[in-house]
Design an enzyme around this catalytic site. Structure first.
Site, short mmCIF file in Angstrom:
data_model
loop_
_atom_site.label_atom_id
_atom_site.label_comp_id
_atom_site.label_asym_id
_atom_site.label_seq_id
_atom_site.Cartn_x
_atom_site.Cartn_y
_atom_site.Cartn_z
N HIS A 108 45.18 18.72 -122.97
CA HIS A 108 45.31 18.13 -121.58
C HIS A 108 44.00 17.19 -121.38
O HIS A 108 42.96 17.52 -121.97
CB HIS A 108 45.12 19.01 -120.38
CG HIS A 108 44.88 18.57 -119.15
ND1 HIS A 108 45.99 17.73 -118.50
CD2 HIS A 108 43.83 19.01 -118.22
CE1 HIS A 108 45.19 17.40 -117.33
NE2 HIS A 108 44.13 17.86 -117.09
N CYS A 141 46.94 21.17 -113.68
CA CYS A 141 46.90 20.57 -114.74
C CYS A 141 47.83 21.19 -115.92
O CYS A 141 48.05 20.50 -116.83
CB CYS A 141 45.39 20.64 -115.57
SG CYS A 141 44.49 19.49 -114.35
N ASN A 179 41.96 11.45 -115.87
CA ASN A 179 42.75 12.65 -115.90
C ASN A 179 43.98 12.61 -114.88
O ASN A 179 43.64 12.52 -113.80
CB ASN A 179 42.09 14.14 -115.51
CG ASN A 179 42.61 15.25 -115.42
OD1 ASN A 179 43.66 15.29 -115.55
ND2 ASN A 179 41.72 16.32 -115.00
O1 UT7 Z 1 41.63 18.68 -115.07
C1 UT7 Z 1 41.04 19.91 -114.36
C2 UT7 Z 1 40.21 20.17 -115.40
N1 UT7 Z 1 38.78 19.64 -115.17
C3 UT7 Z 1 37.85 19.79 -116.02
O2 UT7 Z 1 38.11 20.29 -117.01
C4 UT7 Z 1 36.42 19.25 -115.82
C5 UT7 Z 1 35.66 20.00 -116.13
N2 UT7 Z 1 33.99 19.61 -115.89
C6 UT7 Z 1 33.66 18.49 -116.47
O3 UT7 Z 1 34.27 17.81 -117.44
C7 UT7 Z 1 32.19 18.08 -116.33
O4 UT7 Z 1 31.63 19.31 -115.72
C8 UT7 Z 1 31.76 17.10 -115.48
C9 UT7 Z 1 32.41 15.61 -116.49
C10 UT7 Z 1 32.94 16.93 -114.11
C11 UT7 Z 1 30.46 16.55 -114.86
O5 UT7 Z 1 29.71 16.86 -115.95
P1 UT7 Z 1 28.48 17.60 -116.03
O6 UT7 Z 1 27.57 17.38 -117.17
O7 UT7 Z 1 28.57 19.26 -115.61
O8 UT7 Z 1 27.60 17.05 -114.56
P2 UT7 Z 1 27.11 17.73 -113.39
O9 UT7 Z 1 28.20 18.04 -112.48
O10 UT7 Z 1 25.99 19.17 -113.86
O11 UT7 Z 1 25.88 16.61 -112.89
C12 UT7 Z 1 24.96 16.26 -113.69
C13 UT7 Z 1 24.26 15.07 -112.97
C14 UT7 Z 1 23.75 15.50 -111.46
O12 UT7 Z 1 22.66 14.87 -111.11
P3 UT7 Z 1 21.44 15.79 -111.01
O13 UT7 Z 1 21.61 17.08 -109.91
O14 UT7 Z 1 21.03 16.22 -112.47
O15 UT7 Z 1 20.32 14.82 -110.42
C15 UT7 Z 1 25.02 14.58 -110.57
O16 UT7 Z 1 24.58 14.60 -109.28
O17 UT7 Z 1 25.07 13.79 -112.62
C16 UT7 Z 1 25.22 13.54 -111.46
N3 UT7 Z 1 26.58 12.92 -111.22
C17 UT7 Z 1 26.78 11.38 -111.67
N4 UT7 Z 1 26.20 10.78 -111.72
C18 UT7 Z 1 26.80 9.58 -111.92
C19 UT7 Z 1 27.74 13.45 -110.80
N5 UT7 Z 1 28.93 12.75 -110.96
C20 UT7 Z 1 28.26 11.32 -111.33
C21 UT7 Z 1 28.65 10.24 -111.38
N6 UT7 Z 1 27.99 9.35 -111.99
N7 UT7 Z 1 30.15 9.96 -111.30
#
Ligand code: UT7
Length: 335
Positions: A262, A115, A292
């Site tokens: 970014h 990135c 992204n």
């Molecule tokens: O370019 C490189 C840099 N990348 C970044 O900067 C990304 C940084 N990270 C983020 O932006 C966030 O961590 C994400 C958007 C990727 C994820 O958000 P989060 O609030 O950290 O969600 P999480 O991974 O903790 O997941 C929360 C819940 C989980 O379910 P449970 O365990 O709470 O039941 C996941 O399984 O959301 C679930 N989940 C989804 N649900 C629906 C994960 N992905 C999805 C999805 N749709 N696509």
């Protein structure tokens, strides 16, 4: 020492629009979840039947950038090409673009900083131009990421985030003082390499993908991320790198006319904006329509603004990026 300035900006995104509703049909996700957590509404995917996509998209973006700079490939001395999704395992996509542009034996440098790849590449090109070695260079970010994503529920944590596209700038020598690339600041922290990566094919393990049992290798062949760790680092490192750049130039956030973060997550951009105390009109995001696009993100943002007539002589732009590596970086540009 010379200065370098951007004289042309171009971009290319594939025609195929994939909306959040399209993703709902193939995995357990929802438009609501994706928009609430990331701000993304849709992204572009390069069709798998179109071969050579990363270099081909870079070619189209480069032609646009050169046309806007009123130069041809004959006027370009070298290419710096950032991607995490090269056409081949080796060589890098830089030489493929060099060939498409019929650049004879001119050099192409490939950069792997994910990135942060575009700012790293801009910095490399800036150094070549500052020292007088080259006069005019093409700086590229191009990505075809959809083919590496697991488009099933198992891969939904990553699959909904990324899109494909390319951006390019022509960077050239200027003798005007105080104009162009004022500074670039680059950082990395390899202890977090595993926090956001694709492991295979890599020499750390087998060095090649064995097709046998490929379904069990999900963790190796698709991107993996510790999302919350990446999020926390992104919201600290991007403002930090921006403040470092401003301090090095005796400037403050108030001096910024446009901030381009970014585009990994709209929530990250909004938190960085709050940290820098910037009003909405001084920050530009387009993750809503492209997702992204990794190394292509910043030049696509620049090209979008160029097309909207929102880049004006004398304005100060601050660019910041954070991603896999970890790598992060900032750049200040005076137009
Ligand atoms: O370019 C490189 C840099 N990348 C970044 O900067 C990304 C940084 N990270 C983020 O932006 C966030 O961590 C994400 C958007 C990727 C994820 O958000 P989060 O609030 O950290 O969600 P999480 O991974 O903790 O997941 C929360 C819940 C989980 O379910 P449970 O365990 O709470 O039941 C996941 O399984 O959301 C679930 N989940 C989804 N649900 C629906 C994960 N992905 C999805 C999805 N749709 N696509």
């Amino acid at each position: 020492m010379f200065n370098s300035k951007i004289t042309g900006i171009g971009h290319y995104v594939p025609d195929t629009i994939v909306t959040n509703h399209d993703l709902e049909k193939i995995m357990d996700t929802s438009d609501e979840w994706i928009q609430e957590r990331t701000g993304i509404k849709e992204r572009r995917f390069y069709k798998p039947d179109e071969k050579g996509s990363t270099a081909k998209m870079a070619y189209k973006a480069s032609l646009m950038a050169m046309e806007r700079a009123k130069v041809t490939a004959d006027d370009i001395d070298a290419i710096v090409f950032a991607t995490l999704s090269p056409d081949y395992y080796f060589p890098g996509s830089g030489v493929l673009l060099q060939d498409m542009l019929k650049m004879g034996t001119k050099p192409a440098i490939d950069v792997r900083a994910q990135c942060s790849g575009f700012i790293y590449s801009l910095s490399i090109a800036d150094q070549f131009i500052k020292t007088g070695m080259y006069k005019r260079m093409l700086v590229i970010g191009s990505e075809t990421q959809n083919i590496a994503l697991d488009m099933t529920t198992r891969g939904r944590g990553m699959a909904v985030l990324f899109g494909d596209g390319a951006g390019a700038v022509v960077l050239e020598r200027t003798e005007e003082k105080g104009k162009g690339i004022l500074s670039t600041h680059l950082f990395s922290q390899g202890e977090y390499a595993d926090a956001l990566c694709i492991r295979e094919p890599g020499t750390n393990s087998s060095g090649k993908i064995a097709y046998e049992g490929i379904d069990e290798k999900h963790e190796l062949i698709h991107p993996q991320m510790d999302g919350q760790l990446v999020f926390k680092n992104a919201i600290t490192r991007m403002p930090e790198a921006t403040m470092t750049a401003l301090a090095a130039n005796n400037l403050t956030p108030d001096d910024i006319d446009m901030f381009l973060p970014h585009q990994a997550n709209l929530r990250i951009s909004q938190m960085v904006q709050r940290f820098l105390k910037l009003p909405d009109e001084k920050v530009y995001n387009n993750i809503q329509k492209y997702g992204n696009t990794t190394a292509a993100t910043l030049p696509i943002l620049l090209s979008d603004l160029w097309e909207q007539g929102r880049i004006k002589e004398g304005q100060l732009f601050a660019l910041a990026a954070f991603g896999s590596g970890f790598t992060w970086a900032s750049a200040l540009i005076r137009w």
